[in-house]
Design a protein around this motif. Structure first.
Motif, PDB file in Angstrom:
ATOM      1  N   GLY A 175       0.767  -1.596   0.003  1.00  0.00           N
ATOM      2  CA  GLY A 175      -0.041   0.408  -0.220  1.00  0.00           C
ATOM      3  C   GLY A 175       1.076   1.160   0.488  1.00  0.00           C
ATOM      4  O   GLY A 175       2.383   1.457  -0.051  1.00  0.00           O
ATOM      5  N   GLY A 176       0.109   1.803  -0.303  1.00  0.00           N
ATOM      6  CA  GLY A 176       0.714   3.619  -0.498  1.00  0.00           C
ATOM      7  C   GLY A 176       1.702   3.832   0.931  1.00  0.00           C
ATOM      8  O   GLY A 176       2.822   4.169   0.925  1.00  0.00           O
ATOM      9  N   VAL A 177       0.875   4.363   1.578  1.00  0.00           N
ATOM     10  CA  VAL A 177       1.462   4.416   3.022  1.00  0.00           C
ATOM     11  C   VAL A 177       3.053   3.565   3.667  1.00  0.00           C
ATOM     12  O   VAL A 177       3.628   3.730   4.325  1.00  0.00           O
ATOM     13  N   ALA A 178       2.638   2.035   3.373  1.00  0.00           N
ATOM     14  CA  ALA A 178       3.446   1.556   3.821  1.00  0.00           C
ATOM     15  C   ALA A 178       4.191   1.251   3.454  1.00  0.00           C
ATOM     16  O   ALA A 178       5.643   1.326   3.525  1.00  0.00           O
ATOM     17  N   TYR A 179       3.926   1.176   1.751  1.00  0.00           N
ATOM     18  CA  TYR A 179       5.131   1.340   0.840  1.00  0.00           C
ATOM     19  C   TYR A 179       6.471   2.327   1.611  1.00  0.00           C
ATOM     20  O   TYR A 179       7.740   2.595   1.300  1.00  0.00           O
ATOM     21  N   ALA A 180       5.653   3.413   1.594  1.00  0.00           N
ATOM     22  CA  ALA A 180       6.768   5.146   1.439  1.00  0.00           C
ATOM     23  C   ALA A 180       7.367   4.632   2.742  1.00  0.00           C
ATOM     24  O   ALA A 180       8.371   5.204   3.429  1.00  0.00           O
ATOM     25  N   ALA A 181       6.804   4.129   4.319  1.00  0.00           N
ATOM     26  CA  ALA A 181       7.478   3.892   5.794  1.00  0.00           C
ATOM     27  C   ALA A 181       8.475   3.033   5.044  1.00  0.00           C
ATOM     28  O   ALA A 181       9.488   3.120   5.952  1.00  0.00           O
ATOM     29  N   MET A 182       8.181   2.386   4.285  1.00  0.00           N
ATOM     30  CA  MET A 182       9.476   1.115   4.307  1.00  0.00           C
ATOM     31  C   MET A 182      10.613   1.896   3.430  1.00  0.00           C
ATOM     32  O   MET A 182      11.897   1.869   4.089  1.00  0.00           O
ATOM     33  N   GLN A 183      10.473   2.640   2.691  1.00  0.00           N
ATOM     34  CA  GLN A 183      11.213   3.622   1.959  1.00  0.00           C
ATOM     35  C   GLN A 183      12.253   4.192   2.987  1.00  0.00           C
ATOM     36  O   GLN A 183      13.500   5.088   3.144  1.00  0.00           O
ATOM     37  N   LEU A 184      11.080   5.748   4.217  1.00  0.00           N
ATOM     38  CA  LEU A 184      11.579   5.729   4.742  1.00  0.00           C
ATOM     39  C   LEU A 184      12.720   5.106   6.456  1.00  0.00           C
ATOM     40  O   LEU A 184      13.720   6.127   6.004  1.00  0.00           O
ATOM     41  N   ALA A 185      11.830   4.409   6.334  1.00  0.00           N
ATOM     42  CA  ALA A 185      13.611   3.715   8.293  1.00  0.00           C
ATOM     43  C   ALA A 185      13.934   2.966   7.041  1.00  0.00           C
ATOM     44  O   ALA A 185      15.400   2.961   7.270  1.00  0.00           O
ATOM     45  N   ARG A 186      14.702   2.844   6.211  1.00  0.00           N
ATOM     46  CA  ARG A 186      15.288   2.240   5.344  1.00  0.00           C
ATOM     47  C   ARG A 186      16.283   3.871   4.901  1.00  0.00           C
ATOM     48  O   ARG A 186      17.643   3.356   5.727  1.00  0.00           O
ATOM     49  N   MET A 187      16.236   4.331   4.482  1.00  0.00           N
ATOM     50  CA  MET A 187      16.724   5.383   4.472  1.00  0.00           C
ATOM     51  C   MET A 187      17.318   6.439   5.902  1.00  0.00           C
ATOM     52  O   MET A 187      18.460   6.353   5.842  1.00  0.00           O
ATOM     53  N   ALA A 188      16.461   5.682   6.640  1.00  0.00           N
ATOM     54  CA  ALA A 188      16.872   6.311   8.602  1.00  0.00           C
ATOM     55  C   ALA A 188      18.246   5.387   8.601  1.00  0.00           C
ATOM     56  O   ALA A 188      18.945   5.519   9.946  1.00  0.00           O
ATOM     57  N   GLY A 189      18.171   4.458   8.095  1.00  0.00           N
ATOM     58  CA  GLY A 189      19.390   3.533   8.103  1.00  0.00           C
ATOM     59  C   GLY A 189      19.067   1.557   9.073  1.00  0.00           C
ATOM     60  O   GLY A 189      19.354   1.101   9.922  1.00  0.00           O
ATOM     61  N   ALA A 190      17.477   1.807   9.461  1.00  0.00           N
ATOM     62  CA  ALA A 190      16.774   0.580  10.375  1.00  0.00           C
ATOM     63  C   ALA A 190      16.738  -0.717   9.457  1.00  0.00           C
ATOM     64  O   ALA A 190      16.668  -0.070   8.351  1.00  0.00           O
ATOM     65  N   ARG A 191      17.109  -1.292   9.853  1.00  0.00           N
ATOM     66  CA  ARG A 191      16.693  -2.690   9.221  1.00  0.00           C
ATOM     67  C   ARG A 191      15.247  -2.886   8.720  1.00  0.00           C
ATOM     68  O   ARG A 191      14.436  -2.689  10.090  1.00  0.00           O
ATOM     69  N   VAL A 192      14.780  -3.550   7.509  1.00  0.00           N
ATOM     70  CA  VAL A 192      13.459  -3.204   7.730  1.00  0.00           C
ATOM     71  C   VAL A 192      13.094  -5.014   6.941  1.00  0.00           C
ATOM     72  O   VAL A 192      13.552  -5.256   6.339  1.00  0.00           O
ATOM     73  N   ILE A 193      11.857  -4.721   7.729  1.00  0.00           N
ATOM     74  CA  ILE A 193      11.477  -6.076   7.571  1.00  0.00           C
ATOM     75  C   ILE A 193      10.184  -5.999   6.668  1.00  0.00           C
ATOM     76  O   ILE A 193       9.097  -4.737   7.352  1.00  0.00           O
ATOM     77  N   VAL A 194       8.928  -6.253   6.108  1.00  0.00           N
ATOM     78  CA  VAL A 194       7.756  -6.027   5.485  1.00  0.00           C
ATOM     79  C   VAL A 194       7.148  -7.323   5.200  1.00  0.00           C
ATOM     80  O   VAL A 194       8.027  -8.890   5.237  1.00  0.00           O
ATOM     81  N   THR A 195       5.818  -7.595   5.388  1.00  0.00           N
ATOM     82  CA  THR A 195       4.281  -8.055   4.854  1.00  0.00           C
ATOM     83  C   THR A 195       4.270  -7.866   3.728  1.00  0.00           C
ATOM     84  O   THR A 195       3.325  -6.844   3.536  1.00  0.00           O
ATOM     85  N   THR A 196       3.686  -9.345   2.944  1.00  0.00           N
ATOM     86  CA  THR A 196       2.770  -8.773   1.540  1.00  0.00           C
ATOM     87  C   THR A 196       2.968 -10.175   1.300  1.00  0.00           C
ATOM     88  O   THR A 196       2.888 -11.254   2.024  1.00  0.00           O
ATOM     89  N   SER A 197       1.885 -10.367  -0.198  1.00  0.00           N
ATOM     90  CA  SER A 197       1.424 -11.559  -0.585  1.00  0.00           C
ATOM     91  C   SER A 197       1.384 -11.014  -2.582  1.00  0.00           C
ATOM     92  O   SER A 197       1.602  -9.995  -2.462  1.00  0.00           O
ATOM     93  N   GLY A 198       1.381 -12.455  -3.004  1.00  0.00           N
ATOM     94  CA  GLY A 198       1.622 -12.692  -4.493  1.00  0.00           C
ATOM     95  C   GLY A 198       2.639 -12.742  -4.606  1.00  0.00           C
ATOM     96  O   GLY A 198       4.263 -12.121  -4.231  1.00  0.00           O
ATOM     97  N   ALA A 199       3.540 -13.624  -5.636  1.00  0.00           N
ATOM     98  CA  ALA A 199       4.677 -13.408  -6.496  1.00  0.00           C
ATOM     99  C   ALA A 199       5.367 -12.213  -6.852  1.00  0.00           C
ATOM    100  O   ALA A 199       6.166 -12.383  -7.197  1.00  0.00           O
ATOM    101  N   ASP A 200       4.839 -11.203  -7.670  1.00  0.00           N
ATOM    102  CA  ASP A 200       5.327 -10.154  -7.984  1.00  0.00           C
ATOM    103  C   ASP A 200       5.616  -9.098  -6.789  1.00  0.00           C
ATOM    104  O   ASP A 200       6.531  -9.076  -6.780  1.00  0.00           O
ATOM    105  N   LYS A 201       4.847  -8.947  -5.931  1.00  0.00           N
ATOM    106  CA  LYS A 201       5.352  -7.921  -4.748  1.00  0.00           C
ATOM    107  C   LYS A 201       6.150  -8.760  -3.725  1.00  0.00           C
ATOM    108  O   LYS A 201       7.156  -8.339  -3.645  1.00  0.00           O
ATOM    109  N   LEU A 202       6.282 -10.185  -3.381  1.00  0.00           N
ATOM    110  CA  LEU A 202       7.442 -10.217  -3.016  1.00  0.00           C
ATOM    111  C   LEU A 202       8.591 -10.633  -3.452  1.00  0.00           C
ATOM    112  O   LEU A 202      10.161  -9.862  -2.617  1.00  0.00           O
ATOM    113  N   ALA A 203       8.764 -10.614  -5.286  1.00  0.00           N
ATOM    114  CA  ALA A 203      10.001 -10.381  -6.212  1.00  0.00           C
ATOM    115  C   ALA A 203      10.405  -9.604  -5.652  1.00  0.00           C
ATOM    116  O   ALA A 203      11.644  -8.947  -5.810  1.00  0.00           O
ATOM    117  N   HIS A 204       9.178  -8.033  -5.895  1.00  0.00           N
ATOM    118  CA  HIS A 204       9.791  -6.491  -6.068  1.00  0.00           C
ATOM    119  C   HIS A 204      10.795  -6.504  -4.948  1.00  0.00           C
ATOM    120  O   HIS A 204      11.812  -5.835  -4.932  1.00  0.00           O
TER     121      HIS A 204
END
Length: 340
Positions: A175-204
């Motif tokens: 989702g839009g907010v969650a994807y943005a949070a993933m990017q910003l947390a990585r920008m902050a230097g944190a280790r990021v784990i995400v949950t999602t589903s679907g082969a394309d999203k997992l591969a992405h």
């Protein structure tokens, strides 16, 4: 001019409508809209709107980027300037406004919720809502910032700031907010784990180098524990709500923080109070961000610290189709409406 106006509740309520061009009164600026984004609240307004003071018909759309047609003298804006909208119309006088925490304004009005919004060829907004865009800014990418990325910014850098040495779990990262949070947390230097589903999203996400949990096939708390040597996540970002809430609580490290900004799957999950006090967990509610947070977000974007993920674009006339795309399980990132 043309605008997407919500005439009634339900899928047939939003319609492309010919309406009068707005005129700018004192303290107001008139814009030619270039682009806007679709947000979950648009669906809420279409289908319910309960608890939000407004009246129909009303122009939809919460955020966007535009070009100044006219602006009051002394604002520093001139015709032709490209601007992004700070999505709040606030009083500027209450305790929260004076403290610089505009989202807590006691009389805040949000575009597309409490007043006419941004899905229109021209709009009139308070001049105080205008924020200059750097020259050469990609309008489509900038249109994603106003709600989704501002919301994510406060979630990641707000009451429990993410940073190096911390683990951040982002639920439903497509989702839009969650994807943005993933990017910003990585920008902050944190280790990021995400949950999602679907082969394309997992591969992405794997291609990005992000640790991924398929929530359809894995026990999320157990998977987080396995990835963190049993510690859990220091910060959990959850805008899904009732469906993910139990897993979010169980995936938290002792003394960890959960930040929520949405309840798309329900607003009344189990509180699990014993877990809260035994493990000394903290729950934080979050809604968009302050003007200062918006300034920092735009500066980071302009510096190339992140690039908004755009799922798809639709012309103004196809906003109803864009709403359908917002609900599609394959969506990844933001949906943008091109206007001019």
């Amino acid at each position: 001019m043309k605008a997407i106006i919500l005439h009634s509740r339900g899928p047939d309520g939003p319609r492309l409508t010919e309406t009068a061009r707005p005129s700018a009164g004192p303290g107001m600026a008139r814009l030619r809209m270039l682009a806007a984004s679709v947000n979950r609240v648009d669906l809420y307004m279409r289908d319910s709107g309960a608890g939000i003071t407004h009246s129909l018909p009303q122009i939809m759309g919460v955020d966007g980027v535009g070009e100044v047609i006219e602006a009051p003298e002394g604002t520093g804006f001139a015709p032709g300037d490209r601007v992004i909208l700070y999505p709040y119309d606030t009083c500027g006088q209450c305790r929260a406004c004076l403290a610089g925490d505009q989202p807590l304004c006691s009389s805040a009005r949000i575009f597309g919720e409490h007043r006419d919004g941004t899905f229109a060829e021209e709009i009139v907004v308070p001049a105080a809502a205008l924020v200059a865009l750097p020259l050469g800014t990609d309008v489509t990418q900038a249109a994603a910032l106003g709600v989704a990325y501002l919301t994510a910014w406060r979630m990641v850098f707000g009451k429990a700031p993410a940073g190096p040495g911390q683990t951040v779990l982002v639920q439903g990262a497509g989702g839009g907010v969650a994807y943005a949070a993933m990017q910003l947390a990585r920008m902050a230097g944190a280790r990021v784990i995400v949950t999602t589903s679907g082969a394309d999203k997992l591969a992405h996400f794997r291609a990005l180098g992000v640790e991924v949990i398929d929530y359809r096939t894995a026990d999320v708390p157990k998977a987080v524990a396995a990835l963190t040597a049993g510690d859990g996540a220091d910060l959990v970002i959850d805008n899904v709500g009732e469906r993910t809430w139990p897993a979010s609580l169980r995936a938290m490290a002792r003394g960890g923080h959960l930040v929520t900004c949405g309840a798309t799957t329900g607003a009344h999950p189990s509180a699990d109070i014993q877990r809260l006090f035994v493990r000394q967990l903290s729950i934080h509610g979050s809604t968009m961000g302050s003007r200062e947070e918006f300034r920092r977000l735009i500066a980071a974007f302009a510096a190339g610290a992140f690039t908004p993920q755009i799922d798809s674009t639709f012309p103004l006339a196809d906003v109803p189709r864009a709403f359908d795309r917002l609900e599609h399980p394959d969506r990844l990132g933001k949906i943008i409406i091109t206007i001019a």
